[in-house]
Design a protein around this motif. Structure first.
Motif: not given
Ligand SMILES: Cc1ncc(COP(=O)(O)O)c(C=O)c1O
Length: 402
Positions: A107-109, A133, A136, A178, A182, A210, A212-213, A241, A243-244, A249, A252, A329
């Motif tokens: 995941g991006s996490t 988010y 961080y 980001n 988010n 980041d 991801i969106y 990632a 995920s979105k 999601t 991972r 969001y």
């Molecule tokens: C800005 C942001 N980065 C990362 C994530 C987590 O991403 P991942 O599921 O790829 O770990 C989220 C999930 O809500 C997010 O909002």
């Protein structure tokens, strides 16, 4: 049951990590647990409640059947890294070397955490826009960085140039950006990214973005990868990632794109953190990343409908909404409901009304700054919106002040 009194256990237990004591459990994930407990409609955590695309699911099943079931190369299956490079070049016009510039993570996490651990030394500072988010904060603590916060201010969530410049200095190692953002829905404009570029160059700092969106954009907003700005490719770590974008999601699967020397460090950290995410799901990701552009256009269109649906529901229930230009969001202002703070209101909503949202304070270092905000997500299907609308209709006569 033989259970010792709590105090005795704590007094005699070995000491826990100071770092782990510095942050709390994720509030967002806690809200999901509360939603389940109270049978509430969950508009808190950002995971879609509609199906992932058939093609990606089929590709995952086929990969398992083809016996792609053992460890992939630790920094990512070649087919997947090639697809990441293809996708980045086709959407952002930047060619990257899948052999030396991409690390596939859980995941991006994990991509964010591995990147931070790869670049931070004691005394380093990281600039973070606030509200942020929630990951961080702990990312900074665990990697040993000191966060320097810079406010994004409603209603348009712009930042003050002077405040940003003052947050940079000789100890700045990186800035986290980001976009689309988010929790605010802000999409950073080119001029803002150029400001960030000037400061990163002046102070020889990295940017970790980041993205991801990247495909959830509304009202003509355009996503610009910071790495595409002149002078930024060599100092940017781009995190993204599946995920979105592909509604998976739970798979991972994420990645970090960075210059070769930075990637070498990220790969080492990543290898010992997780080795890597599921091999068959990387194969499926390689199929998804080659979807035609119509897929992304359709995604953005669908999300626009969902955004407008939730804006209407929340508006009718008495929330003041800040219209997002990206991500999925809606930040709301809850002042008019007359609750002492966001946490009290979120608890009331989940228990008494049956709708879960995230208290604004979880996006700020100082909880007071988020006291008047609540975040709702709209990555949900119509049935969920319908249920939320019915429940929120109870809110107005009960507690809203005219
Ligand atoms: C800005 C942001 N980065 C990362 C994530 C987590 O991403 P991942 O599921 O790829 O770990 C989220 C999930 O809500 C997010 O909002």
């Amino acid at each position: 049951m033989n259970s010792a009194p709590r105090e005795t256990t704590l007094a005699t237990s070995p000491k826990l990590s100071d770092k782990a004591a510095l942050f709390t459990e994720s509030v967002i994930r806690e809200m999901t647990r509360l939603a389940l407990h109270h049978g509430a409609v969950n508009l808190s955590q950002g995971f879609p409640d509609f199906p992932a695309p058939e093609e990606i699911k089929r590709a995952a099943k086929e990969a398992i059947d083809r016996d792609i079931n053992q460890y992939a190369i630790t920094w990512g299956a070649k087919t997947f890294r090639d697809a990441i490079a293809y996708k980045f070049e086709s959407s952002q016009g930047l060619a990257v070397d899948p052999e030396r510039e991409i690390t596939v993570c859980c995941g991006s996490t994990e991509a964010m955490m591995a990147s931070m651990l790869a670049i931070i030394n004691p005394g380093d500072e990281v600039v973070v826009f606030e509200p942020f988010y929630e990951n961080y904060g702990p990312d900074a603590i665990l990697s040993g960085a000191t966060p320097r916060f810079v406010k994004l201010r409603p209603p348009d969530w712009s930042f003050d140039r002077k405040e940003l410049a003052a947050a940079f200095g000789p100890n700045t190692k990186a800035i986290i950006v980001n976009t689309p953002n988010n929790p605010t829905g802000k999409v950073f404009e080119r001029a803002e990214l150029e400001e960030i570029r000037e400061l990163c160059t002046k102070w020889n700092a990295f940017a970790i973005t980041d993205e991801i969106y990247e495909h959830m954009l509304y009202d003509g907003a355009q996503h610009i990868s910071l790495a595409t700005l002149d002078g930024m490719r060599e100092r940017t770590i781009t995190v993204n990632a599946l995920s979105k974008t592909y509604s998976v999601t739970g798979w991972r699967i994420g990645w970090a794109i960075a210059p070769p020397d930075v990637t070498a460090a990220i790969r080492k950290v990543h290898d010992f953190l997780t080795v890597g995410p599921a091999a068959p799901l990387q194969e499926a990701g390689a199929v998804a990343l080659r979807f035609p552009k119509e897929y992304y256009e359709g995604l953005a269109k669908d999300y626009l409908v969902r955004r407008d649906r939730l804006l209407a529901i929340l508006g009718a229930a008495g929330f003041d909404c800040m219209e997002p230009r990206g991500a999925y969001y809606i930040m709301t202002d809850i002042s008019r409901f007359g609750f002492p703070d966001d946490v009290a209101f979120a608890k009331y909503l989940v228990k008494e009304i049956g709708v879960a949202a995230v208290p604004g304070s979880s996006f700020y270092r100082n909880p007071v700054d988020g006291r008047t905000h609540l975040r709702f997500t709209f990555c949900k299907r119509e049935k969920t919106f319908q249920a939320a609308a019915e429940r929120l209709a109870k809110l107005k006569p009960a507690v809203a002040q005219s």
